[in-house]
Design an enzyme around this catalytic site. Structure first.
Site, PDB file in Angstrom:
ATOM      1  N   LYS A  15      73.168 -27.809 -18.154  1.00  0.00           N
ATOM      2  CA  LYS A  15      72.686 -26.585 -17.496  1.00  0.00           C
ATOM      3  C   LYS A  15      71.235 -26.345 -17.850  1.00  0.00           C
ATOM      4  CE  LYS A  15      72.437 -23.944 -21.406  1.00  0.00           C
ATOM      5  NZ  LYS A  15      71.163 -23.510 -22.006  1.00  0.00           N
ATOM      6  N   ASP A 163      78.445 -21.305 -24.282  1.00  0.00           N
ATOM      7  CA  ASP A 163      78.090 -21.983 -23.023  1.00  0.00           C
ATOM      8  C   ASP A 163      79.244 -22.791 -22.438  1.00  0.00           C
ATOM      9  OD1 ASP A 163      75.490 -21.029 -23.070  1.00  0.00           O
ATOM     10  OD2 ASP A 163      74.693 -22.811 -24.085  1.00  0.00           O
TER      11      ASP A 163
HETATM   12  O1  C5P Z   1      78.166 -20.339 -29.188  1.00  0.00           O
HETATM   13  P1  C5P Z   1      77.332 -21.429 -29.776  1.00  0.00           P
HETATM   14  O2  C5P Z   1      78.048 -22.158 -30.874  1.00  0.00           O
HETATM   15  O3  C5P Z   1      76.754 -22.353 -28.766  1.00  0.00           O
HETATM   16  O4  C5P Z   1      76.092 -20.679 -30.462  1.00  0.00           O
HETATM   17  C1  C5P Z   1      75.329 -21.276 -31.476  1.00  0.00           C
HETATM   18  C2  C5P Z   1      74.526 -20.196 -32.206  1.00  0.00           C
HETATM   19  O5  C5P Z   1      73.521 -19.656 -31.335  1.00  0.00           O
HETATM   20  C3  C5P Z   1      75.339 -18.994 -32.628  1.00  0.00           C
HETATM   21  O6  C5P Z   1      75.951 -19.219 -33.864  1.00  0.00           O
HETATM   22  C4  C5P Z   1      74.266 -17.903 -32.711  1.00  0.00           C
HETATM   23  O7  C5P Z   1      73.534 -18.001 -33.900  1.00  0.00           O
HETATM   24  C5  C5P Z   1      73.331 -18.276 -31.567  1.00  0.00           C
HETATM   25  N1  C5P Z   1      73.651 -17.530 -30.334  1.00  0.00           N
HETATM   26  C6  C5P Z   1      73.304 -16.182 -30.272  1.00  0.00           C
HETATM   27  N2  C5P Z   1      73.610 -15.446 -29.159  1.00  0.00           N
HETATM   28  C7  C5P Z   1      74.219 -16.036 -28.090  1.00  0.00           C
HETATM   29  C8  C5P Z   1      74.573 -17.414 -28.129  1.00  0.00           C
HETATM   30  C9  C5P Z   1      74.271 -18.124 -29.273  1.00  0.00           C
HETATM   31  O8  C5P Z   1      72.722 -15.627 -31.225  1.00  0.00           O
HETATM   32  N3  C5P Z   1      74.520 -15.286 -27.033  1.00  0.00           N
END
Ligand code: C5P
Length: 324
Positions: A15, A163
Protein backbone atom coordinates in the site's frame (compact mmCIF):
# COMPACT_ATOMS: atom_id res chain seq x y z
CA UNK A 1 -0.60 -38.92 4.81
CA UNK A 2 -1.79 -38.52 1.20
CA UNK A 3 -2.26 -34.77 1.55
CA UNK A 4 1.54 -34.43 1.97
CA UNK A 5 2.79 -31.57 -0.25
CA UNK A 6 -0.64 -30.03 -0.76
CA UNK A 7 -0.31 -26.23 -1.08
CA UNK A 8 -2.54 -23.34 0.00
CA UNK A 9 -1.31 -20.07 -1.49
CA UNK A 10 -2.46 -16.46 -1.38
CA UNK A 11 -1.07 -13.09 -2.39
CA UNK A 12 -1.58 -9.65 -0.89
CA UNK A 13 -0.73 -6.13 -2.07
CA UNK A 14 1.55 -3.37 -0.83
CA UNK A 15 0.00 0.00 0.00
CA UNK A 16 0.80 3.66 -0.23
CA UNK A 17 -0.86 6.30 1.95
CA UNK A 18 -2.24 9.04 -0.31
CA UNK A 19 -2.91 11.00 2.86
CA UNK A 20 -1.49 10.21 6.28
CA UNK A 21 -2.69 12.49 9.07
CA UNK A 22 -1.32 11.61 12.49
CA UNK A 23 -3.23 12.76 15.58
CA UNK A 24 -2.21 12.63 19.22
CA UNK A 25 -0.52 9.64 20.87
CA UNK A 26 -3.05 7.45 22.69
CA UNK A 27 -2.77 5.61 25.98
CA UNK A 28 -2.34 2.27 24.15
CA UNK A 29 0.83 3.48 22.39
CA UNK A 30 -0.90 3.98 19.04
CA UNK A 31 -1.83 7.26 17.34
CA UNK A 32 -5.21 8.17 15.96
CA UNK A 33 -4.93 8.42 12.20
CA UNK A 34 -6.93 9.84 9.36
CA UNK A 35 -5.46 8.16 6.33
CA UNK A 36 -6.29 7.26 2.75
CA UNK A 37 -4.81 3.98 1.55
CA UNK A 38 -4.30 2.81 -1.99
CA UNK A 39 -3.30 -0.81 -2.63
CA UNK A 40 -0.76 -1.29 -5.45
CA UNK A 41 -0.02 -4.39 -7.51
CA UNK A 42 3.32 -5.15 -5.90
CA UNK A 43 2.46 -8.47 -4.24
CA UNK A 44 3.90 -10.82 -1.64
CA UNK A 45 2.97 -14.52 -1.86
CA UNK A 46 2.47 -16.86 1.09
CA UNK A 47 2.29 -20.64 0.64
CA UNK A 48 1.29 -23.14 3.29
CA UNK A 49 2.76 -26.54 2.35
CA UNK A 50 1.39 -29.62 4.12
CA UNK A 51 4.01 -31.75 5.86
CA UNK A 52 3.66 -35.02 7.79
CA UNK A 53 1.95 -35.57 11.18
CA UNK A 54 -0.92 -33.74 12.79
CA UNK A 55 -1.40 -31.29 15.66
CA UNK A 56 -4.36 -30.83 17.97
CA UNK A 57 -3.03 -27.83 19.91
CA UNK A 58 -0.13 -25.34 19.94
CA UNK A 59 1.18 -24.42 16.49
CA UNK A 60 0.71 -26.35 13.24
CA UNK A 61 3.70 -24.52 11.76
CA UNK A 62 6.99 -26.45 11.56
CA UNK A 63 9.09 -23.72 9.92
CA UNK A 64 9.01 -20.58 7.77
CA UNK A 65 11.26 -19.72 4.82
CA UNK A 66 11.48 -16.29 3.21
CA UNK A 67 12.60 -15.75 -0.36
CA UNK A 68 13.53 -12.05 -0.89
CA UNK A 69 13.07 -10.80 -4.46
CA UNK A 70 14.70 -7.44 -3.77
CA UNK A 71 18.19 -6.29 -3.07
CA UNK A 72 17.98 -4.69 0.36
CA UNK A 73 19.63 -5.32 3.67
CA UNK A 74 17.31 -6.83 6.27
CA UNK A 75 18.34 -6.31 9.87
CA UNK A 76 15.98 -8.76 11.52
CA UNK A 77 15.88 -12.53 11.12
CA UNK A 78 12.64 -13.08 9.22
CA UNK A 79 12.40 -16.85 9.57
CA UNK A 80 11.23 -17.16 13.19
CA UNK A 81 7.87 -17.72 14.94
CA UNK A 82 7.67 -13.92 15.43
CA UNK A 83 7.21 -13.50 11.65
CA UNK A 84 3.78 -11.96 11.10
CA UNK A 85 2.80 -14.69 8.60
CA UNK A 86 3.55 -17.38 11.19
CA UNK A 87 1.62 -15.45 13.86
CA UNK A 88 -1.31 -15.06 11.45
CA UNK A 89 -1.51 -18.83 10.83
CA UNK A 90 -1.29 -19.52 14.58
CA UNK A 91 -4.04 -16.97 15.30
CA UNK A 92 -6.38 -18.42 12.64
CA UNK A 93 -5.77 -22.03 13.75
CA UNK A 94 -6.24 -21.16 17.43
CA UNK A 95 -9.51 -19.37 16.61
CA UNK A 96 -10.58 -22.55 14.77
CA UNK A 97 -9.59 -24.76 17.73
CA UNK A 98 -11.60 -22.48 20.05
CA UNK A 99 -14.64 -23.46 17.95
CA UNK A 100 -13.58 -27.11 17.41
CA UNK A 101 -11.49 -28.26 20.40
CA UNK A 102 -9.15 -31.18 19.75
CA UNK A 103 -9.62 -31.24 15.95
CA UNK A 104 -6.57 -32.79 14.26
CA UNK A 105 -4.88 -30.64 11.61
CA UNK A 106 -1.83 -31.49 9.49
CA UNK A 107 1.41 -29.64 10.15
CA UNK A 108 2.67 -27.24 7.52
CA UNK A 109 5.65 -25.15 6.55
CA UNK A 110 5.26 -21.55 5.38
CA UNK A 111 7.05 -20.17 2.32
CA UNK A 112 6.94 -16.40 1.87
CA UNK A 113 8.06 -14.82 -1.41
CA UNK A 114 8.64 -11.14 -0.79
CA UNK A 115 8.51 -8.55 -3.57
CA UNK A 116 7.53 -5.74 -1.18
CA UNK A 117 10.37 -3.89 0.56
CA UNK A 118 10.90 -5.04 4.16
CA UNK A 119 10.09 -2.40 6.83
CA UNK A 120 9.84 0.11 3.98
CA UNK A 121 6.56 1.88 4.76
CA UNK A 122 4.58 -0.21 2.25
CA UNK A 123 2.96 -2.59 4.76
CA UNK A 124 4.85 -5.62 3.41
CA UNK A 125 4.66 -7.46 6.74
CA UNK A 126 0.94 -6.73 6.89
CA UNK A 127 0.52 -8.07 3.35
CA UNK A 128 2.18 -11.32 4.45
CA UNK A 129 -0.17 -11.56 7.43
CA UNK A 130 -3.23 -10.94 5.24
CA UNK A 131 -2.13 -13.50 2.64
CA UNK A 132 -1.36 -16.00 5.44
CA UNK A 133 -4.87 -15.52 6.89
CA UNK A 134 -6.51 -16.16 3.52
CA UNK A 135 -4.34 -19.24 2.88
CA UNK A 136 -4.90 -20.52 6.44
CA UNK A 137 -8.65 -20.22 6.03
CA UNK A 138 -8.55 -22.36 2.86
CA UNK A 139 -6.44 -24.91 4.76
CA UNK A 140 -8.96 -24.91 7.66
CA UNK A 141 -11.85 -25.42 5.27
CA UNK A 142 -10.03 -28.35 3.62
CA UNK A 143 -8.82 -30.15 6.76
CA UNK A 144 -11.09 -28.83 9.52
CA UNK A 145 -14.29 -28.94 7.49
CA UNK A 146 -15.20 -25.28 8.08
CA UNK A 147 -13.61 -21.91 7.47
CA UNK A 148 -13.63 -18.93 9.85
CA UNK A 149 -16.16 -16.21 9.00
CA UNK A 150 -15.02 -13.02 7.24
CA UNK A 151 -15.80 -11.07 10.42
CA UNK A 152 -13.62 -13.38 12.51
CA UNK A 153 -10.75 -13.08 9.99
CA UNK A 154 -11.05 -9.28 10.14
CA UNK A 155 -10.99 -9.34 13.95
CA UNK A 156 -7.83 -11.47 13.89
CA UNK A 157 -6.30 -9.14 11.28
CA UNK A 158 -6.71 -6.17 13.64
CA UNK A 159 -4.86 -8.00 16.43
CA UNK A 160 -1.90 -8.64 14.09
CA UNK A 161 -1.30 -5.01 13.08
CA UNK A 162 -3.00 -1.75 12.16
CA UNK A 163 -2.40 -2.18 8.39
CA UNK A 164 -3.45 -5.85 8.12
CA UNK A 165 -7.20 -5.15 7.59
CA UNK A 166 -6.40 -2.92 4.61
CA UNK A 167 -4.14 -5.57 3.08
CA UNK A 168 -7.17 -7.91 3.19
CA UNK A 169 -9.46 -5.31 1.64
CA UNK A 170 -7.35 -3.57 -1.05
CA UNK A 171 -8.65 -0.83 -3.38
CA UNK A 172 -8.87 2.73 -2.04
CA UNK A 173 -10.02 3.22 1.55
CA UNK A 174 -10.34 5.81 4.27
CA UNK A 175 -8.76 4.56 7.51
CA UNK A 176 -9.49 6.02 10.94
CA UNK A 177 -8.78 4.90 14.50
CA UNK A 178 -5.38 3.17 14.36
CA UNK A 179 -5.86 3.11 10.57
CA UNK A 180 -7.85 -0.12 10.85
CA UNK A 181 -11.41 1.26 10.79
CA UNK A 182 -11.94 1.17 7.05
CA UNK A 183 -14.46 2.59 4.63
CA UNK A 184 -14.09 1.95 0.92
CA UNK A 185 -13.56 5.15 -1.11
CA UNK A 186 -14.90 5.98 -4.52
CA UNK A 187 -12.15 6.30 -7.04
CA UNK A 188 -11.68 6.50 -10.79
CA UNK A 189 -8.78 5.71 -13.01
CA UNK A 190 -5.48 3.96 -12.43
CA UNK A 191 -2.37 5.45 -10.94
CA UNK A 192 1.20 4.58 -11.89
CA UNK A 193 3.82 4.71 -9.17
CA UNK A 194 7.53 4.22 -8.76
CA UNK A 195 8.72 3.04 -5.36
CA UNK A 196 12.33 3.78 -4.49
CA UNK A 197 13.94 2.26 -1.41
CA UNK A 198 17.27 3.61 -0.12
CA UNK A 199 18.37 0.09 0.90
CA UNK A 200 17.52 0.59 4.57
CA UNK A 201 14.46 0.16 6.77
CA UNK A 202 12.63 2.25 9.38
CA UNK A 203 10.82 0.90 12.43
CA UNK A 204 7.25 2.21 12.25
CA UNK A 205 7.12 2.73 16.02
CA UNK A 206 10.32 4.82 15.95
CA UNK A 207 8.98 7.07 13.17
CA UNK A 208 5.81 7.80 15.17
CA UNK A 209 7.84 8.45 18.35
CA UNK A 210 10.20 10.82 16.52
CA UNK A 211 7.23 12.77 15.12
CA UNK A 212 5.93 13.20 18.69
CA UNK A 213 9.36 14.58 19.74
CA UNK A 214 9.62 16.89 16.72
CA UNK A 215 6.11 18.25 17.38
CA UNK A 216 7.24 19.20 20.86
CA UNK A 217 9.75 21.69 19.45
CA UNK A 218 7.96 22.64 16.24
CA UNK A 219 4.32 23.73 16.55
CA UNK A 220 4.11 23.94 12.75
CA UNK A 221 3.94 20.11 12.61
CA UNK A 222 0.20 20.02 13.30
CA UNK A 223 -1.96 16.98 12.45
CA UNK A 224 -3.48 17.20 8.94
CA UNK A 225 -6.79 15.41 9.35
CA UNK A 226 -8.67 16.74 6.30
CA UNK A 227 -8.76 14.28 3.39
CA UNK A 228 -11.08 16.31 1.14
CA UNK A 229 -8.41 17.14 -1.46
CA UNK A 230 -7.40 13.49 -1.89
CA UNK A 231 -11.02 12.34 -2.00
CA UNK A 232 -11.84 14.87 -4.73
CA UNK A 233 -8.72 13.95 -6.69
CA UNK A 234 -9.60 10.24 -6.54
CA UNK A 235 -13.08 10.88 -7.93
CA UNK A 236 -11.62 13.07 -10.71
CA UNK A 237 -9.30 10.25 -11.82
CA UNK A 238 -6.65 12.88 -12.62
CA UNK A 239 -3.12 11.88 -11.48
CA UNK A 240 -1.87 15.50 -11.52
CA UNK A 241 -4.68 16.49 -9.15
CA UNK A 242 -3.90 13.53 -6.90
CA UNK A 243 -0.20 14.37 -7.01
CA UNK A 244 -0.92 17.89 -5.75
CA UNK A 245 -3.11 16.50 -2.92
CA UNK A 246 -0.65 13.89 -1.52
CA UNK A 247 0.27 14.52 2.13
CA UNK A 248 2.13 12.62 4.85
CA UNK A 249 2.51 13.91 8.45
CA UNK A 250 5.25 11.30 9.06
CA UNK A 251 7.44 12.63 6.24
CA UNK A 252 9.51 15.05 8.40
CA UNK A 253 10.34 12.19 10.80
CA UNK A 254 11.37 9.85 7.96
CA UNK A 255 13.53 12.60 6.38
CA UNK A 256 15.27 13.18 9.69
CA UNK A 257 15.94 9.45 10.21
CA UNK A 258 17.12 8.82 6.62
CA UNK A 259 18.46 12.10 5.15
CA UNK A 260 19.55 10.29 1.97
CA UNK A 261 15.93 10.12 0.80
CA UNK A 262 16.00 13.90 0.14
CA UNK A 263 18.21 13.19 -2.87
CA UNK A 264 15.83 10.47 -4.10
CA UNK A 265 12.93 12.94 -3.89
CA UNK A 266 14.91 15.48 -5.92
CA UNK A 267 15.67 12.85 -8.60
CA UNK A 268 11.95 11.98 -8.75
CA UNK A 269 10.96 15.63 -9.14
CA UNK A 270 13.55 16.13 -11.89
CA UNK A 271 11.91 13.21 -13.73
CA UNK A 272 8.52 14.96 -13.50
CA UNK A 273 7.07 12.73 -10.74
CA UNK A 274 5.36 13.69 -7.46
CA UNK A 275 7.35 12.12 -4.61
CA UNK A 276 6.08 11.41 -1.11
CA UNK A 277 7.39 9.26 1.72
CA UNK A 278 5.37 6.03 1.73
CA UNK A 279 3.81 5.50 5.17
CA UNK A 280 6.54 5.63 7.82
CA UNK A 281 9.24 5.33 5.11
CA UNK A 282 11.95 5.14 4.07
CA UNK A 283 10.54 4.11 0.66
CA UNK A 284 9.69 7.07 -1.58
CA UNK A 285 6.49 6.70 -3.60
CA UNK A 286 6.52 8.69 -6.84
CA UNK A 287 3.21 9.32 -8.58
CA UNK A 288 3.56 9.55 -12.36
CA UNK A 289 1.17 10.80 -15.07
CA UNK A 290 0.62 7.44 -16.76
CA UNK A 291 2.36 4.17 -17.65
CA UNK A 292 4.64 5.73 -20.29
CA UNK A 293 5.72 8.50 -17.94
CA UNK A 294 6.38 5.97 -15.15
CA UNK A 295 8.61 3.90 -17.45
CA UNK A 296 10.49 6.98 -18.69
CA UNK A 297 10.99 8.19 -15.13
CA UNK A 298 12.17 4.70 -14.07
CA UNK A 299 14.94 4.77 -16.68
CA UNK A 300 15.79 8.41 -15.92
CA UNK A 301 16.14 7.81 -12.17
CA UNK A 302 17.65 4.31 -12.06
CA UNK A 303 21.21 5.19 -13.24
CA UNK A 304 21.49 7.83 -10.49
CA UNK A 305 20.64 5.52 -7.60
CA UNK A 306 23.46 4.46 -5.31
CA UNK A 307 24.54 0.88 -4.65
CA UNK A 308 21.90 -0.93 -2.57
CA UNK A 309 19.02 1.34 -3.58
CA UNK A 310 16.15 -0.34 -5.40
CA UNK A 311 13.35 0.93 -7.65
CA UNK A 312 10.14 -0.75 -8.78
CA UNK A 313 7.07 0.18 -10.79
CA UNK A 314 3.52 -0.59 -9.61
CA UNK A 315 -0.06 0.37 -10.40
CA UNK A 316 -2.96 1.15 -8.07
CA UNK A 317 -5.59 0.51 -6.97
CA UNK A 318 -5.06 -3.26 -6.64
CA UNK A 319 -7.30 -5.93 -5.11
CA UNK A 320 -6.80 -7.14 -1.56
CA UNK A 321 -5.49 -10.51 -0.36
CA UNK A 322 -6.48 -13.23 -2.83
CA UNK A 323 -6.38 -17.01 -2.76
CA UNK A 324 -4.22 -18.30 -5.62
O1 C5P B 1 0.25 -2.05 14.19
P1 C5P B 1 1.70 -2.13 13.84
O2 C5P B 1 2.38 -3.28 14.52
O3 C5P B 1 1.96 -2.10 12.38
O4 C5P B 1 2.35 -0.79 14.44
C1 C5P B 1 3.72 -0.69 14.71
C2 C5P B 1 3.96 0.50 15.64
O5 C5P B 1 3.68 1.73 14.95
C3 C5P B 1 3.06 0.54 16.85
O6 C5P B 1 3.59 -0.24 17.88
C4 C5P B 1 3.06 2.03 17.20
O7 C5P B 1 4.22 2.39 17.89
C5 C5P B 1 3.11 2.69 15.83
N1 C5P B 1 1.77 3.05 15.34
C6 C5P B 1 1.13 4.14 15.92
N2 C5P B 1 -0.13 4.49 15.52
C7 C5P B 1 -0.75 3.80 14.52
C8 C5P B 1 -0.12 2.68 13.91
C9 C5P B 1 1.15 2.34 14.35
O8 C5P B 1 1.69 4.81 16.81
N3 C5P B 1 -1.99 4.15 14.17
Amino acid sequence: MDSFGEVFAASAPAKVNLHLGVGEARADGYHDLVTVFQAVDQLDDVKLVVEAHTATEGSVVNAIYTNLLMDIEVAEDLDTPSNLAWRAVDAAVNAFWAEHPGAALPRIRIEVTKSIFVAGGMAGGSADAAAALVAANAYLERFGGSALSDDRILEIAKTLGADVPFALMGGNALGTGRGDELVEMLGRGEYWWLFINPGTSISTGKAFALLDDMRHDNPALVPHLDTTAVAQALTSGNPAQLGAALHNDLQPAALKMRPQITRIMALAEAAGGRPIVSGSGPTIAVLCDDEQHAKRAYYAINPHLSEGMDILLAKGPAEGATLL
